[in-house]
Write a protein that holds these residues in place. Structure first.
Motif, PDB file in Angstrom:
ATOM      1  N   THR A 112     -33.361 -27.828 -42.729  1.00 49.57           N
ATOM      2  CA  THR A 112     -33.520 -29.217 -42.323  1.00 49.57           C
ATOM      3  C   THR A 112     -34.902 -29.730 -42.705  1.00 49.57           C
ATOM      4  OG1 THR A 112     -31.977 -29.042 -40.481  1.00 49.57           O
ATOM      5  CG2 THR A 112     -33.677 -30.719 -40.297  1.00 49.57           C
ATOM      6  N   ILE A 113     -34.943 -30.973 -43.154  1.00 50.33           N
ATOM      7  CA  ILE A 113     -36.209 -31.619 -43.487  1.00 50.33           C
ATOM      8  C   ILE A 113     -36.449 -32.729 -42.471  1.00 50.33           C
ATOM      9  CG2 ILE A 113     -37.580 -32.733 -45.257  1.00 50.33           C
ATOM     10  CD1 ILE A 113     -36.475 -30.112 -46.206  1.00 50.33           C
ATOM     11  N   PHE A 170     -42.135 -36.922 -39.529  1.00 49.02           N
ATOM     12  CA  PHE A 170     -42.801 -37.229 -38.269  1.00 49.02           C
ATOM     13  C   PHE A 170     -43.923 -38.230 -38.538  1.00 49.02           C
ATOM     14  CE2 PHE A 170     -41.302 -34.001 -35.187  1.00 49.02           C
ATOM     15  CZ  PHE A 170     -40.552 -33.207 -36.047  1.00 49.02           C
ATOM     16  N   ARG A 171     -44.397 -38.828 -37.473  1.00 47.43           N
ATOM     17  CA  ARG A 171     -45.570 -39.677 -37.597  1.00 47.43           C
ATOM     18  C   ARG A 171     -46.399 -39.590 -36.322  1.00 47.43           C
ATOM     19  NH1 ARG A 171     -42.887 -45.775 -37.429  1.00 47.43           N
ATOM     20  NH2 ARG A 171     -42.287 -45.777 -35.221  1.00 47.43           N
ATOM     21  N   GLN A 172     -47.685 -39.841 -36.492  1.00 48.39           N
ATOM     22  CA  GLN A 172     -48.586 -39.837 -35.345  1.00 48.39           C
ATOM     23  C   GLN A 172     -49.563 -40.993 -35.489  1.00 48.39           C
ATOM     24  OE1 GLN A 172     -50.756 -36.188 -34.553  1.00 48.39           O
ATOM     25  NE2 GLN A 172     -50.943 -36.744 -32.404  1.00 48.39           N
ATOM     26  N   ALA A 173     -49.467 -41.920 -34.544  1.00 51.40           N
ATOM     27  CA  ALA A 173     -50.380 -43.055 -34.509  1.00 51.40           C
ATOM     28  C   ALA A 173     -51.597 -42.688 -33.673  1.00 51.40           C
ATOM     29  CB  ALA A 173     -49.671 -44.270 -33.919  1.00 51.40           C
ATOM     30  N   PRO A 174     -52.714 -43.371 -33.888  1.00 52.68           N
ATOM     31  CA  PRO A 174     -53.928 -43.068 -33.117  1.00 52.68           C
ATOM     32  C   PRO A 174     -53.680 -43.177 -31.614  1.00 52.68           C
ATOM     33  CG  PRO A 174     -54.450 -44.502 -34.952  1.00 52.68           C
ATOM     34  CD  PRO A 174     -52.953 -44.405 -34.905  1.00 52.68           C
ATOM     35  N   GLY A 175     -54.067 -42.134 -30.901  1.00 54.32           N
ATOM     36  CA  GLY A 175     -53.930 -42.136 -29.460  1.00 54.32           C
ATOM     37  C   GLY A 175     -52.532 -41.887 -28.944  1.00 54.32           C
ATOM     38  N   LYS A 176     -51.606 -41.584 -29.844  1.00 57.23           N
ATOM     39  CA  LYS A 176     -50.227 -41.348 -29.432  1.00 57.23           C
ATOM     40  C   LYS A 176     -49.771 -39.962 -29.855  1.00 57.23           C
ATOM     41  CE  LYS A 176     -48.694 -46.166 -29.459  1.00 57.23           C
ATOM     42  NZ  LYS A 176     -47.629 -47.099 -29.929  1.00 57.23           N
ATOM     43  N   GLU A 177     -48.711 -39.505 -29.220  1.00 61.30           N
ATOM     44  CA  GLU A 177     -48.154 -38.209 -29.580  1.00 61.30           C
ATOM     45  C   GLU A 177     -47.369 -38.323 -30.894  1.00 61.30           C
ATOM     46  OE1 GLU A 177     -47.517 -36.308 -25.103  1.00 61.30           O
ATOM     47  OE2 GLU A 177     -45.826 -36.600 -26.447  1.00 61.30           O
ATOM     48  N   ARG A 178     -47.297 -37.206 -31.582  1.00 62.97           N
ATOM     49  CA  ARG A 178     -46.509 -37.167 -32.806  1.00 62.97           C
ATOM     50  C   ARG A 178     -45.025 -37.312 -32.449  1.00 62.97           C
ATOM     51  NH1 ARG A 178     -48.328 -32.315 -35.354  1.00 62.97           N
ATOM     52  NH2 ARG A 178     -49.924 -33.486 -36.468  1.00 62.97           N
ATOM     53  N   GLU A 179     -44.313 -38.119 -33.205  1.00 62.79           N
ATOM     54  CA  GLU A 179     -42.896 -38.335 -32.944  1.00 62.79           C
ATOM     55  C   GLU A 179     -42.081 -38.111 -34.215  1.00 62.79           C
ATOM     56  OE1 GLU A 179     -41.681 -42.331 -32.054  1.00 62.79           O
ATOM     57  OE2 GLU A 179     -43.001 -43.218 -33.564  1.00 62.79           O
ATOM     58  N   ARG A 180     -40.854 -37.661 -34.007  1.00 61.67           N
ATOM     59  CA  ARG A 180     -39.966 -37.481 -35.150  1.00 61.67           C
ATOM     60  C   ARG A 180     -39.390 -38.823 -35.557  1.00 61.67           C
ATOM     61  NH1 ARG A 180     -35.061 -34.286 -33.693  1.00 61.67           N
ATOM     62  NH2 ARG A 180     -34.182 -36.357 -33.387  1.00 61.67           N
ATOM     63  N   VAL A 181     -39.470 -39.105 -36.837  1.00 58.47           N
ATOM     64  CA  VAL A 181     -38.957 -40.358 -37.378  1.00 58.47           C
ATOM     65  C   VAL A 181     -37.541 -40.175 -37.892  1.00 58.47           C
ATOM     66  CG1 VAL A 181     -39.284 -42.074 -39.195  1.00 58.47           C
ATOM     67  CG2 VAL A 181     -41.268 -41.158 -37.982  1.00 58.47           C
ATOM     68  N   SER A 182     -37.329 -39.089 -38.612  1.00 57.53           N
ATOM     69  CA  SER A 182     -36.004 -38.855 -39.177  1.00 57.53           C
ATOM     70  C   SER A 182     -35.864 -37.390 -39.531  1.00 57.53           C
ATOM     71  CB  SER A 182     -35.785 -39.697 -40.435  1.00 57.53           C
ATOM     72  OG  SER A 182     -36.560 -39.183 -41.516  1.00 57.53           O
ATOM     73  N   CYS A 183     -34.634 -36.988 -39.806  1.00 50.52           N
ATOM     74  CA  CYS A 183     -34.413 -35.657 -40.360  1.00 50.52           C
ATOM     75  C   CYS A 183     -33.095 -35.630 -41.111  1.00 50.52           C
ATOM     76  CB  CYS A 183     -34.463 -34.572 -39.294  1.00 50.52           C
ATOM     77  SG  CYS A 183     -33.181 -34.647 -38.063  1.00 50.52           S
ATOM     78  N   ILE A 184     -33.041 -34.756 -42.084  1.00 51.40           N
ATOM     79  CA  ILE A 184     -31.804 -34.471 -42.816  1.00 51.40           C
ATOM     80  C   ILE A 184     -31.453 -33.033 -42.511  1.00 51.40           C
ATOM     81  CG2 ILE A 184     -30.685 -34.327 -45.049  1.00 51.40           C
ATOM     82  CD1 ILE A 184     -32.685 -36.129 -46.225  1.00 51.40           C
ATOM     83  N   THR A 185     -30.272 -32.839 -41.979  1.00 53.59           N
ATOM     84  CA  THR A 185     -29.857 -31.469 -41.702  1.00 53.59           C
ATOM     85  C   THR A 185     -29.292 -30.853 -42.978  1.00 53.59           C
ATOM     86  OG1 THR A 185     -27.684 -32.229 -40.985  1.00 53.59           O
ATOM     87  CG2 THR A 185     -29.377 -31.965 -39.304  1.00 53.59           C
ATOM     88  N   GLY A 186     -29.601 -29.604 -43.183  1.00 51.41           N
ATOM     89  CA  GLY A 186     -29.185 -28.962 -44.409  1.00 51.41           C
ATOM     90  C   GLY A 186     -27.730 -28.545 -44.414  1.00 51.41           C
ATOM     91  N   VAL A 187     -27.206 -28.144 -43.274  1.00 47.20           N
ATOM     92  CA  VAL A 187     -25.859 -27.588 -43.214  1.00 47.20           C
ATOM     93  C   VAL A 187     -24.814 -28.633 -43.566  1.00 47.20           C
ATOM     94  CG1 VAL A 187     -24.135 -26.531 -41.734  1.00 47.20           C
ATOM     95  CG2 VAL A 187     -26.528 -25.844 -41.542  1.00 47.20           C
ATOM     96  N   ASP A 188     -24.871 -29.801 -42.962  1.00 47.20           N
ATOM     97  CA  ASP A 188     -23.848 -30.807 -43.189  1.00 47.20           C
ATOM     98  C   ASP A 188     -24.373 -32.077 -43.822  1.00 47.20           C
ATOM     99  OD1 ASP A 188     -23.683 -31.842 -39.661  1.00 47.20           O
ATOM    100  OD2 ASP A 188     -25.292 -31.869 -41.140  1.00 47.20           O
TER     101      ASP A 188
END
Length: 122
Positions: A33-34, A37-55
């Motif tokens: 899976t790929i 993520f992104r992290q803005a100043p003063g904020k926690e890192r968050e997942r933006v998107s992902c592509i699952t490899g299996v399906d």
């Protein structure tokens, strides 16, 4: 050791577009899976998107649905994040990561990039 390198970041006006690339130094098995993520100043890192490899499924954060699209080109060992209709709140350092599943925790991914800065401002 696989290395990930993000590119394509920069300064863009609100409403504009950018395409980020994540290129790997080695071949990533198709079943992995790929994640973006992104992290803005003063904020926690968050997942933006992902592509699952299996399906080949996709997952997007609610904040970017309809605006961001991720894709992968296995022949080029590259994953893309197309970002349209950018907003100032999209300003952040963007990272890509490779792992076994679509984890929400960046640290759980096996390989992680160093990030590229995206700034949305007029």
């Amino acid at each position: 050791q696989v290395q990930l390198v993000e590119s394509g970041g920069g300064l863009v006006q609100p409403g504009g577009s950018l395409r980020l690339s994540c290129t790997t130094s080695g071949v990533i098995p198709n079943y992995m899976t790929i994640g973006w993520f992104r992290q803005a100043p003063g904020k926690e890192r968050e997942r933006v998107s992902c592509i699952t490899g299996v399906d080949g499924g996709f997952s997007y954060a609610d904040s970017v649905k309809g605006r961001f699209t991720t894709s992968r080109d296995n022949a080029k060992n590259t994953v893309y994040l197309q970002m349209n209709s950018l907003k100032p709140e999209d300003t952040a350092v963007y990272y890509c990561a490779v792992g076994g599943s679509c984890y929400s925790n960046f640290d759980w991914y096996v390989y992680r990039g160093q990030g590229t800065q995206v700034t949305v401002s007029s």
